[in-house]
Write a protein that holds these residues in place. Structure first.
Motif, short mmCIF file in Angstrom:
data_model
loop_
_atom_site.label_atom_id
_atom_site.label_comp_id
_atom_site.label_asym_id
_atom_site.label_seq_id
_atom_site.Cartn_x
_atom_site.Cartn_y
_atom_site.Cartn_z
N PHE A 1 -1.68 -5.18 -2.65
CA PHE A 1 -1.24 -4.06 -1.80
C PHE A 1 0.27 -4.03 -1.62
O PHE A 1 0.79 -3.16 -0.95
N SER A 2 0.96 -5.02 -2.18
CA SER A 2 2.41 -5.03 -1.99
C SER A 2 2.99 -3.79 -2.64
O SER A 2 2.42 -3.24 -3.56
N SER A 3 4.15 -3.41 -2.13
CA SER A 3 4.87 -2.20 -2.55
C SER A 3 4.18 -0.93 -2.08
O SER A 3 4.55 0.16 -2.47
N CYS A 4 3.17 -1.05 -1.25
CA CYS A 4 2.54 0.15 -0.72
C CYS A 4 3.38 0.76 0.40
O CYS A 4 3.28 1.94 0.67
N LEU A 5 4.14 -0.05 1.08
CA LEU A 5 4.78 0.41 2.31
C LEU A 5 6.30 0.49 2.17
O LEU A 5 6.92 -0.39 1.61
N LYS A 6 6.85 1.55 2.68
CA LYS A 6 8.28 1.68 2.89
C LYS A 6 8.44 2.51 4.14
O LYS A 6 7.54 3.25 4.54
N LEU A 7 9.61 2.39 4.74
CA LEU A 7 9.80 3.08 6.01
C LEU A 7 10.43 4.45 5.85
O LEU A 7 10.68 5.14 6.83
N TYR B 1 14.96 -4.08 1.40
CA TYR B 1 13.80 -4.76 1.97
C TYR B 1 12.89 -3.80 2.72
O TYR B 1 11.71 -4.08 2.88
N VAL B 2 13.44 -2.72 3.22
CA VAL B 2 12.62 -1.83 4.03
C VAL B 2 12.65 -0.36 3.63
O VAL B 2 11.87 0.44 4.12
N LEU C 1 -2.82 -9.32 -0.64
CA LEU C 1 -1.47 -8.93 -0.24
C LEU C 1 -0.64 -8.52 -1.45
O LEU C 1 0.09 -7.53 -1.41
N VAL C 2 -0.76 -9.30 -2.52
CA VAL C 2 -0.01 -8.96 -3.73
C VAL C 2 -0.47 -7.61 -4.27
O VAL C 2 0.32 -6.76 -4.66
N ASP D 1 13.75 2.79 0.49
CA ASP D 1 14.25 3.22 -0.82
C ASP D 1 15.36 4.25 -0.66
O ASP D 1 15.87 4.76 -1.66
#
Lengths: 298, 220
Positions: free
Chosen positions: A15-21, A217-218, A12-13, A220
């Protein structure tokens, strides 16, 4: 079990920062051609024949748009409604559309604006932001601002001056309209019209979450009309539907309007209108009157 | 504007992304690992679906009546947010294999790994009643939960008017030898009107949102 937890947490760490909406904010749709009056897809409203624009006064073309970070320009499809040879003397409404689909969807709105104060009294220009319609590239916040500025560059090259440029933003397009009034680039629009504006990405998140949650949080996205409007001194018209189910008029539009401290501010609330319904619920005649009176007000 | 899933996710991204924790506290020194899935139910593409929030965590019986736990919100981490809930489950009264009451005060802690000034802390509390049908190990439960927002203002210095988010829940915990399966139905934001906004919550009379959660718990 501990081993499994360690592996999961590490994954998870990693892959973190891979996603934004952010990308989902742009509800783009590509086309093979622009159909304008012949377009039969979903539209907010369809005007009758009295609003038809002579084909000689409709120009479809591309303008090159380039952000500061890009090494080459992107072709942005634009439409000018009016006589291009009269841009050096006409007043022009630069319309920044919402996040949905393409110019075919917004064609009726552009036509309506081209009928304000009489048919083709004002020139109207609008564009498909990058990634929308036939425009190249992928949507981005900075790209959107660059695309609108590219249209300003084209208008300036045809002789348009600051005093005769009105910028009109609807929904997502209010971000570009407000940004380019607050921090002018090629031209400084003389008046600003915002229909159903965002306050900010932060408000959108907090409205929905109900708690004081940072937008970071969701997303940029840096859209912040409520702050940008503080730098806008030009006359400002705010229009919003009281039944807006997407951008609440109180938590979004009213905050923007409250923060405006320019020379002249005016608001028009539309009873019963949802997000895309302002012109139709207002009545086309009344809509044209409100917009026209604001534009010609000294 | 299109109301697609990803934008909808914004709505309740942090709010109630896990079921009630250890409604019946663990035995002293008992340890478990826990994975949870689910969240508020939203309308998406014509169907009602739970937002797929996930958490992974650890619980340990500190005494026979008090369980401490910590959970990492893994979906949140995928969005570059470090979010934890830390809390205890306390047996207020229990009659073994019959019924009991428990309370669970907790802290919901979150921060963005990318943005400054994004640290947030929300206290929360649960009060649950549980019951063992036919004196079996498995039990059902029902209870109340609340999140508390202690801030006085939100963005653009607008007043923060919602300070308590009241919720209710009911569920069933199926006990196996080493494994437990927890199923929970929730109603979030009791009586709070859904603002005209992006998320299409499946609520009651346009208030609050229903939710569904599943937890897989492994003793070790």
């Amino acid at each position: 079990m501990k081993y499994i937890i360690h592996i999961t947490v590490c994954a998870l760490v990693a892959f973190s920062s891979c996603l934004k909406l952010d990308n989902n904010f742009y509800n783009k749709k590509t086309l093979s051609t622009y159909e304008l009056d012949a377009y039969t897809g979903d539209q907010d409203f369809i005007l009758d024949a009295t609003y038809t624009i002579p084909s000689s006064l409709i120009s479809l073309f591309t303008v090159p748009s380039q952000t500061a970070k890009e090494s080459s320009p992107t072709n942005i499809y634009s439409i000018y409604i009016g006589d291009i040879n009269k841009i050096s003397t006409d007043t022009v409404i630069l319309y920044c559309h919402g996040n949905k689909w393409h110019m075919d969807f917004y064609w009726q709105r552009a036509k309506l604006l081209a009928n304000v104060k009489g048919k083709n009294h004002f020139g109207v220009m609008f564009m498909d932001f990058r990634g929308y319609g036939l425009s190249g590239g992928e949507p981005s916040e900075e790209g959107m601002y660059a695309d609108v500025d590219a249209c300003m560059q084209w208008l300036k090259s045809k002789g348009l001056t600051d005093q005769r440029l009105i910028i009109y933003g609807f929904s997502m397009g209010t971000a570009a309209a407000t940004e380019l009034c607050s921090k002018p680039r090629t031209l400084k629009p003389s008046k600003l019209i915002l229909e159903a504006p965002f306050a900010s990405a932060e408000v959108m998140v907090q409205d929905a979450a109900r708690i004081n949650m940072p937008a970071a949080y969701v997303t940029d996205l840096k859209i912040d009309n409520a702050e940008e409007i503080k730098n806008v001194k030009q006359p400002f018209l705010w229009i919003h539907g009281l039944n807006d189910n997407f951008l609440n008029y109180k938590t979004h539009g009213e905050v923007v309007y409250k923060n405006y401290s320019g020379v002249y501010g005016s608001s028009y609330m539309v009873e019963g209108a949802d997000h895309g319904e302002v012109p139709s619920k207002m009545g086309f005649e009344q809509y044209k009157k409100v917009i026209g009176d604001f534009i010609v007000k000294p | 504007m299109k109301r697609n899933l990803a934008i909808l996710l914004i709505g309740l991204f942090l709010m109630q992304c896990a079921p009630a924790r250890y409604v019946k506290p663990l035995k002293k020194n008992e340890q478990v690992a826990c994975f949870t899935f689910g969240g508020p139910i939203i309308q998406f593409a014509g169907a009602a679906i739970p937002i797929p929030f996930t958490t992974i965590g650890y619980g340990r019986g500190l005494t026979d009546k008090v369980t401490g736990y910590a959970n990492l919100h893994s979906t949140s981490l995928l969005f570059s947010n470090l979010q934890f809930d830390l809390g205890t489950s306390i047996a207020l009264y229990q009659k073994e294999k019959k019924y009991g009451f428990s309370a669970s005060p907790a802290l919901q802690i979150a921060t963005s790994l990318k943005a400054k000034n994004s640290f947030r802390l929300w206290p929360s509390a649960d009060l649950n009643f549980y019951y063992h049908p036919k004196k079996k190990e498995s039990y059902c439960y029902a209870g109340l939960n609340a999140w508390f927002d202690l801030t006085s203002t939100k963005s653009h210095q607008e007043p923060q008017t919602t300070h308590v988010l009241p919720n209710m829940q009911g569920g069933y915990v199926l006990m196996k030898d080493k494994w437990q399966h927890q199923f929970q139905l929730s109603y979030y934001g009791i009586g709070i009107a859904n603002l005209p906004n992006v998320p299409s919550y499946v609520g009651v009379a346009q208030k609050g949102s229903l939710g569904f959660h599943y937890a897989l718990i492994r003793k070790f």
